[in-house]
Design an enzyme around this catalytic site. Sequence first.
Site: not given
Length: 155
Positions: A44-46
């Site tokens: 998700g952060c990527t």
Amino acid sequence: MALKVGDKAPEFKLKDSFEKEVSLSDFKGKRIILYFYPKDNTPGCTKEACNFKENWDLLQKNNIVVLGISKDNASSHQKFIEKFNLPFILLTDPEPFKVSSDYDSYGLKKFMGKEYMGMMRNTFLIDTQGNIEKIYLKVKAAIMADHIIADLGLS
């Protein structure tokens, strides 16, 4: 007390991926996207970081600074930046996570029935005067930048 639109954005000083101190006031006169995310190199952060990267030219053209904050250390941030060629600044908010707490972005989370303390995926748009212009809570990581761009009517 929870932050709200119109509030002065809390000032901070944090270290970036090069261990250089960065403060909110360094960007006075610019609009700032301040986004909090749980962890470097996670799916998700990527997606969220890459969505900001994909829109980087448009954000730059409109004099908008992007600052990402997590509890990861400078070395982790550096690897994340290099792996995905991220053009913006990532900052480290170490324990006790003061900045994340000031922005109501660190607290009790639930995942698969377990509760734990962690970084929340929240984003704050800060205007050129240093006031909170918009708050995005529980954001959709893959389209966060797209959402802000649409809200601002940028093209």
